[in-house]
Design an enzyme around this catalytic site. Structure first.
Site, PDB file in Angstrom:
ATOM      1  N   LYS A   1     -63.019  38.546   5.511  1.00 41.22           N
ATOM      2  CA  LYS A   1     -63.309  39.577   6.514  1.00 41.22           C
ATOM      3  C   LYS A   1     -64.078  38.919   7.642  1.00 41.22           C
ATOM      4  O   LYS A   1     -65.154  38.374   7.429  1.00 41.22           O
ATOM      5  CB  LYS A   1     -64.146  40.691   5.877  1.00 41.22           C
ATOM      6  CG  LYS A   1     -64.476  41.810   6.834  1.00 41.22           C
ATOM      7  CD  LYS A   1     -65.222  42.925   6.123  1.00 41.22           C
ATOM      8  CE  LYS A   1     -64.805  44.277   6.677  1.00 41.22           C
ATOM      9  NZ  LYS A   1     -65.204  45.378   5.815  1.00 41.22           N
TER      10      LYS A   1
ATOM     11  N   ASP B   1     -71.450  52.042   2.072  1.00 43.56           N
ATOM     12  CA  ASP B   1     -70.294  52.278   2.946  1.00 43.56           C
ATOM     13  C   ASP B   1     -69.072  52.636   2.108  1.00 43.56           C
ATOM     14  O   ASP B   1     -67.981  52.117   2.341  1.00 43.56           O
ATOM     15  CB  ASP B   1     -70.051  51.034   3.815  1.00 43.56           C
ATOM     16  CG  ASP B   1     -69.082  51.320   4.962  1.00 43.56           C
ATOM     17  OD1 ASP B   1     -68.915  52.504   5.312  1.00 43.56           O
ATOM     18  OD2 ASP B   1     -68.485  50.365   5.486  1.00 43.56           O
TER      19      ASP B   1
ATOM     20  N   GLY C   1     -64.501  44.729  11.388  1.00 45.84           N
ATOM     21  CA  GLY C   1     -63.843  43.449  11.410  1.00 45.84           C
ATOM     22  C   GLY C   1     -62.430  43.543  10.913  1.00 45.84           C
ATOM     23  O   GLY C   1     -61.917  44.614  10.615  1.00 45.84           O
TER      24      GLY C   1
ATOM     25  N   GLY D   1     -60.818  47.098  10.138  1.00 42.45           N
ATOM     26  CA  GLY D   1     -61.771  48.171   9.848  1.00 42.45           C
ATOM     27  C   GLY D   1     -62.756  48.291  10.990  1.00 42.45           C
ATOM     28  O   GLY D   1     -62.590  47.667  12.036  1.00 42.45           O
ATOM     29  N   GLY D   2     -63.768  49.082  10.752  1.00 42.18           N
ATOM     30  CA  GLY D   2     -64.736  49.340  11.801  1.00 42.18           C
ATOM     31  C   GLY D   2     -65.419  48.076  12.289  1.00 42.18           C
ATOM     32  O   GLY D   2     -65.706  47.941  13.467  1.00 42.18           O
TER      33      GLY D   2
END
Lengths: 773, 185
Positions: free
Chosen positions: A124, A217, A106, A103-104
């Site tokens: 994560k 988010d 990690g 993802g953005g």
């Protein structure tokens, strides 16, 4: 002895003498040669053999002859770059298995926990670039709250920690589901089925909101759906993580990272761009975007597909671009319409008809740019969906012309709202800034300078302006101001081929207008120059920022604080991002924002921002820099407005002293500091102390500002106010009356300042009549 | 031997805006891997080209001043260094951590220096240097990892070109010797 210890310590790490020592000797001898060289090295190194050896080896030529480091670093064709550093095999009690996704911020891995419970979890690992300890600390701070989240549709976050390489990681419940959008498409779920799942999501978020946790988010990849015995079960993941990493991933960064590298900024609400005070309505916005996507397969703004968009354009789209209705979006399609309908087990025409109406308005209400206009809770959003499913009326309704007039109407509303903010600001005392005074006093010379510059740039003023003005006003003395007013409309045409130059000319003209007190007139050219400079030179260009500072000041002086804030805030964000927090221009524009916040009565925010800015300015700028003094004065005003007198009065006195120490007694900065100190004394009802300061100030201001400048009126009124409040209404009235005449001439009869002065005069008259019946 | 902590010294001070770093890091990595996918195997990508491409993509609209550029290139240098160090660390762990096969610098073909450059040793030496002379280390970062010229480096750091030249030659000689000596064991 000490030397020996220091040396040993330094050497124990690098197995050699310290760089600082080596450098000293090397630079002293590098131009020498032969016996001179050896003698000097011997002298400088004394008995330190290793130092001598090292320096001689460095001088020996091997290094100089080589190309070592002369060619910039290269990346060769090893395909290692594509994936990140592999995770360690174990982290704490967890054995890391395969990569689940990236993802953005990690990568997420499946991991196995053996003790105390045997289970699979998701880990994560956050990418580099964040301060690990702070991330973990922020997460720990949130833990208590997260522990309250017990909901079947919310995935647990078990713990946070740091990998051996120092990257933060989060251990989470492992969810074997897929992103909600993909889940629905794979199974070709109908609109009804999608709405039911969406309501599940809403319930989970509502639960979190009730416990005081905002997700921040939400997006499809954080909303997973799995099948449990044939039924879809929603799991929202990553609660608490966005907040933990937030300060290290300024939202503007996140925006670009997302847009250019990993997916989508589409789910980010306008207020998240500003970084301040996110509340539950950011989640409502994201849910609205999700609903849009579930209905149409598109996001409202389609930002992710704008591959080449720059940061400023993305930010502007999020702030200003009004999305189409979902059904209208579907109406635009050519080839893909059939496919999109097929994924919803229907056909294009029926799909559009199904969405048109209620669902359009529900979505649009959730994604309103102004959060006040969104649903006020997730529950309200969900209940509208349920009403719709039950074919009952929904609360979101077609906004009609309001909607199409969109942002203009809203802007207008904002302007109306700003008026009350002005009244509030006036009620707490009048603040002049050093910068404003300086500008005004320099107006005369600036007029000439601006004139000269413009002529030098392009004969523009001489040929177009003065020429035109002379013929149209024959027999009159043409002032530069008149010429500028007359020439302004020609700028665009004259500089059509050089819009950036045209923009600078407008900036110069607008600044002159403001400096001589023509505030209303200054706004259009400044605004036009800001827009053109942003477009031509970019949002962080020095010219753009200077123009924004000027426009922000003019708007603030006009009482259009909300507009000023709306422009300055993103400008600060962009500057911090592109030029760094210690850049002098970043600090200046931040100071301007602080002044606006202070004036709007947002004291907590203003205090924090001003204190931080001042702290940085002290490090970076000269102590006599006016923006530093202005920031300090704003802080004084803010403290004063909060009635934190014990803090404010000494600080105010200190600022005044400092100004006096740095400048001559009649320097504008000193006068501004005098004004603010007197205003504070006046607010504290110490009128006898305030009055003499105001008197000195008034004569200084009258002596140095162009006649008719509004600040003369303000100063005279302040003096009258101090005298009147001290109980001498008879002495106050003539002063205030004169101030009213001056202010009316400078600002117009409708200006709040004029109204306030008039009210005050009437009050004193009343008092006088009451006293002498 | 202390465990390397990548974030310990890279990010400190005013060298680059912290917010810019993740952005630039990802952008460089993405550009590099995209090029590597497209291009022939064995291709090398110069930092200069890569960093400038990232610059154009991220901040390229308009003509920013060197003030702005300096921050960007500072972050880019850190990012490049980090990418190279990570890659080297991986290559090393791929070899099972055991004996490092390194060729002493003096013995190898000049053109191959970059391929054989021990980024882990360079990183460690640079970290020692950073502790004592931040400015010198910055010059190395901008010259080598971001590929700036002497003049550009001078502009980015607000120094004179002659200062940059002197410091650069000293730093280079020192680093050369540090790495060379490490290699000899």
């Amino acid at each position: 002895m000490t030397n020996w210890i220091e040396r040993t310590m330094a050497e124990s790490e690098g197995n050699g003498p310290s760089y600082a020592r080596v450098r000293e000797v090397f630079l002293a001898v590098e131009d020498l040669s032969g016996p001179d060289l050896h003698r000097e090295v011997g002298r400088l190194c004394g008995s330190d053999d290793r130092l001598r050896t090292k320096v001689l080896r460095m001088l020996d030529g091997a290094a100089r002859a080589s190309t070592f480091l002369l060619e910039p670093a290269t990346l060769d064709g090893v395909p290692m770059l594509a994936d990140p550093l592999p995770p360690p095999e174990t982290i704490g009690a967890y054995r890391i298995n395969e990569l689940l996704g990236e993802g953005g911020f990690g990568s997420v891995y499946r991991a196995r926990q053996e003790v105390p419970i045997r289970r699979d979890v998701a880990i994560k690992i956050i990418k580099p670039g964040m301060d690990t300890r702070s991330v973990i600390a922020r997460f720990e701070a949130e833990r208590q709250t997260l522990a309250l989240l017990h909901h079947p549709n919310i995935a647990q976050v078990f713990e946070a920690g740091a990998t051996p390489e120092g990257r933060p990681y989060f251990v989470m419940e492992l969810i074997p589901g897929e992103p909600i959008t993909r889940y629905c498409d794979h199974r070709r779920l109908t609109i009804e089925e999608r709405l039911v799942i969406f309501c599940e999501v809403c319930r989970a978020i509502e639960h979190a909101h009730q416990k005081g946790v905002i997700h921040r988010d939400l997006k499809p990849s954080n909303i997973l759906v799995q099948d449990e015995s044939g039924h879809p079960v929603v799991k929202v993941i990553d609660f608490g993580i966005a907040k933990a990493i937030e300060p290290f991933a300024a939202d503007a960064t996140r925006l670009t990272v997302n847009a250019q590298i990993v997916g989508t900024p589409d789910y980010m609400s306008p207020e998240q761009l500003d970084g301040g005070g996110a509340d539950t309505r950011v989640d409502i916005y994201a849910l609205g975007v999700l609903l849009f996507e579930l209905l149409t397969s598109f996001t409202p703004l389609g930002l992710a597909s704008r591959e080449r968009s720059s940061l400023s354009l993305l930010m502007r789209a999020i702030r200003e671009e009004i999305p189409k209705r979902p059904s209208a979006r579907l109406g635009q399609l050519e080839q893909s319409a059939a496919e999109i309908a097929r994924l919803r087990s229907t056909e294009p025409r029926r799909l559009r008809a199904r969405i048109e109406g209620d669902l359009d308005w529900i979505v649009l209400k959730a994604i309103e740019k102004e959060r006040e206009r969104r649903y006020d809770s997730v529950g309200a959003l969900a209940s509208d969906i349920l009403h719709h499913l039950a074919q009952e009326p929904v609360s979101a309704a077609r906004p009609g012309a309001w909607y199409t007039a969109g942002k203009f109407v809203r802007r207008h509303r904002l302007a109306v709202a700003a008026v009350s903010a002005v009244v509030a600001a006036l009620a707490i005392g009048l603040t002049l800034t050093a910068a404003a005074l300086t500008r005004a006093m320099r107006a005369e010379s600036e007029l000439r300078l601006a004139h000269d510059q413009a002529v030098a740039v392009n004969d523009f003023l001489v040929d177009d302006l003065l020429g035109a003005a002379n013929t149209s006003r024959a027999g009159h003395t043409v002032t530069v101001v008149e010429a500028m007013k007359g020439g302004l409309p020609h700028v665009d045409q004259r500089f059509a081929a050089k819009p950036a130059v045209g923009a600078r000319v407008k900036y110069a003209i607008g600044s002159v207008f403001r400096d001589i007190g023509l505030l209303e007139e200054s706004v259009p050219p400044l605004k036009a120059s800001v827009e053109a400079l942003e477009r031509e030179l970019g949002p962080s260009h020095a010219n753009t920022i200077d123009a924004k500072i000027a426009l922000g000041d003019a708007l603030r002086e006009l009482g259009r604080d909300e507009e000023a804030e709306a422009m300055l805030r993103p400008a600060v964000a962009v500057m911090e991002l592109t030029s760094g927090p210690d850049d002098p221009r970043t600090l200046r524009i931040k100071g301007s924002l602080g002044e606006v916040l202070q004036k709007r009565g947002r004291h907590d925010e203003a205090d924090a921002l001003l204190r931080e800015t001042i702290e940085r300015m002290v490090r970076v700028l000269e102590p006599s820099e006016e923006s530093l003094l202005a920031a300090r004065m704003s802080l004084v005003a803010s403290l004063g407005a909060q009635a934190r007198d014990s803090e404010a009065l000494p600080y105010s006195q200190a600022v005044l002293d400092q100004a006096k120490a740095s400048f001559s007694p009649t320097h504008p900065a000193v006068l501004a500091a005098m004004n603010n100190h007197a205003a504070m004394l006046s607010n504290l009802k110490r009128y006898a102390d305030a009055e003499p300061i105001y008197r000195d100030l008034l004569s200084a201001v009258e002596g140095s500002l162009p006649a008719g400048h509004w600040q003369i009126a303000v100063t005279r009124f302040s003096l009258g106010h101090a005298i009147g409040e001290a109980g001498r209404a008879g002495d106050a009235i003539p002063l205030i009356e004169r101030a009213i005449v001056e202010a009316t001439a400078a600002l117009g009869p409708e200006h709040d300042l004029v109204k306030r002065m008039t009210a005050e005069r009437d009050g004193y008259r009343h008092r006088l009549e009451g006293a002498t019946p | 031997m202390e465990t390397p902590k990548p974030d310990e010294t890279f990010d400190q001070g005013r060298f680059a805006s912290e917010e810019l770093l993740p952005l630039v890091y990802e952008e460089l990595r993405r550009l590099a891997s995209r090029r590597l996918e497209r291009e022939v195997p064995g291709l090398t990508i110069q930092a200069t080209a890569l960093v400038h491409e990232a610059y154009m993509r991220l901040l390229g609209d308009g003509t920013p001043t060197w003030e702005n550029k300096g921050h960007f290139f500072g972050a880019a240098a850190i990012a490049m260094r980090r990418i190279l160090v990570e890659r080297a660390r991986r290559a090393q762990s791929g070899k099972h951590g055991g004996g490092r096969e390194r060729v002493p610098l003096t013995e190898i073909d000049v053109a191959a220096v970059d391929d054989r450059l021990d980024f882990l040793a360079l990183d460690a030496a640079l970290r020692r240097m950073e502790r004592e002379d931040e400015r010198g280390a910055r010059i190395v970062m901008l010259r080598f990892f971001a590929g700036l010229s002497v003049e550009e480096t001078a502009e980015a750091l607000g120094l004179s070109a002659s200062t940059v030249k002197r410091e650069w030659s000293c730093a280079r000689a020192w680093l050369y010797d540090e790495l060379d000596r490490t290699d000899h064991g």
